[in-house]
Design a protein around this motif. Structure first.
Motif, mmCIF file in Angstrom:
data_model
loop_
_atom_site.group_PDB
_atom_site.id
_atom_site.type_symbol
_atom_site.label_atom_id
_atom_site.label_comp_id
_atom_site.label_asym_id
_atom_site.label_seq_id
_atom_site.Cartn_x
_atom_site.Cartn_y
_atom_site.Cartn_z
ATOM 1 N N ASP A 290 0.788 -1.232 0.000
ATOM 2 C CA ASP A 290 0.000 0.000 0.000
ATOM 3 C C ASP A 290 0.821 1.284 0.000
ATOM 4 N N THR A 291 2.109 1.201 0.294
ATOM 5 C CA THR A 291 2.937 2.412 0.288
ATOM 6 C C THR A 291 3.201 2.859 -1.146
ATOM 7 N N ARG A 292 2.999 4.133 -1.405
ATOM 8 C CA ARG A 292 3.254 4.687 -2.752
ATOM 9 C C ARG A 292 4.733 5.084 -2.828
ATOM 10 N N TRP A 293 5.572 4.064 -3.079
ATOM 11 C CA TRP A 293 7.022 4.247 -3.008
ATOM 12 C C TRP A 293 7.541 5.338 -3.936
ATOM 13 N N GLU A 294 6.874 5.517 -5.070
ATOM 14 C CA GLU A 294 7.354 6.502 -6.046
ATOM 15 C C GLU A 294 7.239 7.939 -5.540
ATOM 16 N N GLU A 295 6.534 8.150 -4.427
ATOM 17 C CA GLU A 295 6.351 9.495 -3.904
ATOM 18 C C GLU A 295 7.434 9.892 -2.910
ATOM 19 N N PHE A 296 8.420 9.015 -2.699
ATOM 20 C CA PHE A 296 9.449 9.292 -1.704
ATOM 21 C C PHE A 296 10.840 9.174 -2.309
ATOM 22 N N GLY A 297 11.778 9.905 -1.705
ATOM 23 C CA GLY A 297 13.142 9.916 -2.192
ATOM 24 C C GLY A 297 13.538 11.300 -2.659
ATOM 25 N N TYR A 298 14.817 11.465 -2.877
ATOM 26 C CA TYR A 298 15.370 12.756 -3.304
ATOM 27 C C TYR A 298 14.738 13.198 -4.620
ATOM 28 N N GLY A 299 14.232 14.421 -4.653
ATOM 29 C CA GLY A 299 13.596 14.953 -5.847
ATOM 30 C C GLY A 299 12.121 14.642 -5.944
ATOM 31 N N GLU A 300 11.616 13.780 -5.049
ATOM 32 C CA GLU A 300 10.213 13.386 -5.070
ATOM 33 C C GLU A 300 9.431 13.958 -3.891
ATOM 34 N N ASN A 301 10.108 14.153 -2.779
ATOM 35 C CA ASN A 301 9.434 14.598 -1.566
ATOM 36 C C ASN A 301 10.344 15.600 -0.853
#
Length: 336
Positions: A290-301
């Motif tokens: 269920d975690t929207r992994w693409e929304e996290f990380g450098y440049g994303e969040n």
């Protein structure tokens, strides 16, 4: 002296190969297990101790900890917190994890080491990881208590005398003396410390705004790591992989893999990562799905803008490894 015993290194490699052969894009490498969030220090840069009393007053049972280890299936477990040695059943938790043949890292500030040192036996799969942010004055200032540096050094010596594997974890903050840290890491290795870990601090939103100036931006962290590594020299055995160290020094770019170090704390499976708490899930499978992994990380969040923590990027070094990197990893694993 290799970074880990040969059998354990082979087990870890087999696990990664099997996950890739099965076509799994996301799989855990290290379970971040937090039996309790309670701590006996109030470190300036820590957001964990500034959580609600509801979280701080909860703790996982031995059975819940071991169920999380089985549910996750990662080959390694890092017991963090809070201060794990505050937990009254920490010895049973460690023994239960080792019985499952997991690489087990117990992270501690060292103050309560005497509670467990004579109740645990040295094991090639077990390592005490002592929190040590730098030389005496700097470390004691960051943990907000005089005398803790000396307690840590005494604890390291006691653990090594009893035959335990020992590592240190140095969290980097603005204003730290890189030359002094490099010299300290050499001293630690001369004392018999097996490995040293470097990681820039995470910019916790919970930290008092008056203290947020201690956190490093990416370019500042990279410069600091380059200076420390240069000063430390070849005698220091870093636990960080060479690929992650390249990332820390700005020689290589990596994309965060937060699923590589999933977190189980007293409220459940924490998402999206060890550092950010947006939601707690009832199961590991639910958290992964269920975690929207693409929304996290450098440049994303924006919350990830300065993050270079090993909990987000060390697994990236494995997931994004080239053939050349693989050869470097093999040499690193068996370097003396």
């Amino acid at each position: 002296m290799s970074r880990q015993p040969l059998g354990l290194t082979v087990d870890m490699a087999k696990y990664v190969v099997m996950q890739k052969l099965r076509g799994r894009r996301r799989f855990p490498m290290v379970l971040m297990l937090e039996p309790t969030e309670m701590c006996n220090l109030t470190c300036t840069g820590c957001g964990k101790i500034r959580q609600s009393p509801e979280v701080l007053n909860k703790r996982l049972t031995v059975e819940e900890c071991l169920a999380a280890v089985d549910e996750c299936g990662a080959p390694a477990v890092s017991i963090a917190g809070g201060e794990p040695l505050v937990h009254p059943e920490i010895v049973e938790i460690v023994k239960g994890i080792l019985a499952r043949r997991k690489l087990t890292l117990l992270c501690t500030n060292g103050i309560l080491l005497g509670r467990v040192l004579d109740k645990l036996d040295p094991d090639p799969r077990f390592t005490f990881v002592f929190h040590l942010d730098g030389p005496r004055e700097h470390h004691d200032r960051m943990v907000e208590r005089p005398g803790v540096f000396d307690i840590v050094m005494k604890g390291i010596r006691a653990a090594k005398e009893r035959g335990f594997r020992v590592a240190t974890n140095t969290t980097l903050y603005k204003g730290a003396d890189t030359k002094a840290i490099g010299q300290l890491l050499r001293e630690l290795c001369d004392m018999g410390v097996d490995n040293c870990i470097l990681s820039p601090a995470f910019t916790y939103e919970e930290v008092d705004p008056a203290n947020r100036g201690i956190f490093l931006r990416r370019n500042e962290a990279r410069r600091m790591v380059r200076e420390i590594v240069a000063e430390a020299g070849p005698r220091v055995r870093f636990y960080n992989t060479p690929i992650f160290l390249d990332f820390l020094m700005g020689k290589k770019e990596l994309r965060c893999t937060p699923w590589g170090n999933p977190t189980r704390d007293p409220k459940g499976w924490k998402g999206p990562c060890y550092l950010l708490t947006d939601r707690h899930y009832d199961s590991f499978a639910e958290m992964m799905a269920d975690t929207r992994w693409e929304e996290f990380g450098y440049g994303e969040n924006p919350r990830c803008a300065s993050c270079m923590m090993h909990s987000g990027y060390e697994a990236s070094a494995v997931a994004q490894m080239s053939l050349r990197d693989a050869w470097r990893m093999v040499r690193w694993m068996f370097a003396s």
